[in-house]
Enzyme design. Structure first.
Site, PDB file in Angstrom:
ATOM      1  N   ASP A 158      39.220  53.345  57.194  1.00  0.00           N
ATOM      2  CA  ASP A 158      39.487  53.283  58.720  1.00  0.00           C
ATOM      3  C   ASP A 158      38.876  54.378  59.471  1.00  0.00           C
ATOM      4  OD1 ASP A 158      41.418  52.365  61.189  1.00  0.00           O
ATOM      5  OD2 ASP A 158      41.067  54.663  61.106  1.00  0.00           O
ATOM      6  N   TYR A 186      35.737  60.376  65.373  1.00  0.00           N
ATOM      7  CA  TYR A 186      35.969  61.303  63.977  1.00  0.00           C
ATOM      8  C   TYR A 186      34.541  61.710  63.821  1.00  0.00           C
ATOM      9  CZ  TYR A 186      40.136  58.477  63.390  1.00  0.00           C
ATOM     10  OH  TYR A 186      41.465  57.889  63.430  1.00  0.00           O
ATOM     11  N   LYS A 209      36.719  52.424  66.010  1.00  0.00           N
ATOM     12  CA  LYS A 209      37.298  52.300  67.203  1.00  0.00           C
ATOM     13  C   LYS A 209      36.552  53.030  68.345  1.00  0.00           C
ATOM     14  CE  LYS A 209      41.296  54.126  64.618  1.00  0.00           C
ATOM     15  NZ  LYS A 209      40.829  54.848  63.377  1.00  0.00           N
ATOM     16  N   HIS A 215      40.808  52.699  70.896  1.00  0.00           N
ATOM     17  CA  HIS A 215      41.500  53.925  70.303  1.00  0.00           C
ATOM     18  C   HIS A 215      42.894  54.535  71.096  1.00  0.00           C
ATOM     19  CE1 HIS A 215      40.114  57.208  67.419  1.00  0.00           C
ATOM     20  NE2 HIS A 215      41.856  57.152  67.614  1.00  0.00           N
TER      21      HIS A 215
END
Length: 278
Positions: free
Chosen positions: A48, A53, A78, A111
């Site tokens: 994930d 990120y 996301k 998100h």
């Protein structure tokens, strides 16, 4: 739930592993590549990540170099808040796919609901298009409260398959979990260990002693027995293996009730109603 490859079936028939690796705060480059490969070698099949990120390229490289074929893996990413909206989401998806180096995605999530921005319905329309076009096997949301879900479901063509939210013994989100069950939306836990804040909780330690398990293992087992998909993050191979070593014991009904009773509606992350950061 017999092992690390055990799956739940989403409402569209797609099988999603109950257990996976979260890569939040994992550094792009070597750390992301080696951690994801270690996880796959240890038996993990679900990874994930998210655009924000900043490690989609590392995750993609690891998938390419992995010891198992792509179709055995379940990859989630996301769309970030600044890209919400129909066209911007479609463009953000293409960018994520390029970084990941994939030709299809297993799960794509919004998100955050970003209620102040008011664009999650437009964003969802883009996810529905990508889903219908066969680019994504399943679509869902993250951090959506019941109110956001009700609002979205009122106008959508495809009901979200997953809602990934902060979930741990201090934040059990009972009403949200019940709503998701009623609407066949699979609940998924991020920050299942409350960022380490629960690791010295006496109730959990006592239960762990009985089974010869760590507090983290007790919490992750509790997730699964509550039928919540869980994705703890770790970059340490031994911790990854320990986190996943939860399929050889079962908590009793009394123990589950005790852990449920630790709820204080306390978050380690922001409240989705108030979080509008781009």
């Amino acid at each position: 739930m017999k092992n690390l490859q055990s799956t739940t079936t989403l409402h569209n028939g797609v099988k999603m592993p109950w257990f996976g690796l979260g890569v939040f705060k994992m550094k792009e480059g070597e750390e992301a590549v080696s951690s994801v490969k270690e996880a796959i070698d240890a038996g993990y099949r679900s990874i994930d990540t998210a655009a924000i990120y900043g490690n989609e390229e590392g995750v993609g490289r690891a998938i390419k170099e992995a010891s198992v074929p792509r179709e055995e893996l379940f990859i989630t990413t996301k769309v970030w808040n600044s890209n919400q909206g129909y066209e911007t989401t479609l463009a953000a998806f293409e960018e994520s796919m390029t970084k990941l180096g994939l030709d299809y995605l297993d799960l794509y999530l919004i998100h955050w609901p970003m209620p102040a921005k008011g664009k999650y319905k437009e964003t969802w329309k883009a996810l529905e298009k990508l889903y219908k076009d066969g680019r994504i096997r399943a679509i869902g949301v993250s951090n959506f409260h019941v109110t956001h879900l009700e609002d979205l479901i009122a106008d959508c063509e495809v009901v979200p398959m997953v809602n990934q939210v902060e979930y741990h013994p201090r934040l059990t989100q009972v009403e949200l979990h019940e709503f998701c069950k009623q609407n066949k939306i699979q609940l998924e836990a991020w920050s299942p260990l409350a960022q380490g804040k629960l690791l010295d909780e006496p109730t959990l330690a006592k239960i762990g002693e009985k089974y010869g398990k760590s507090v983290a293992q007790v919490i992750l087992r509790w997730d699964l027995q509550n039928e919540v998909v869980t994705i703890p993050k770790s970059v340490k191979p031994e911790r990854m293996k320990e986190n996943a070593d939860i399929f050889d014991f079962e908590l009793t009904t009394e123990e589950m009730t005790l852990i449920n009773g630790l709820n204080e509606d306390r978050r380690v992350g922001p409240n989705p109603d108030e979080f509008n950061v781009e």
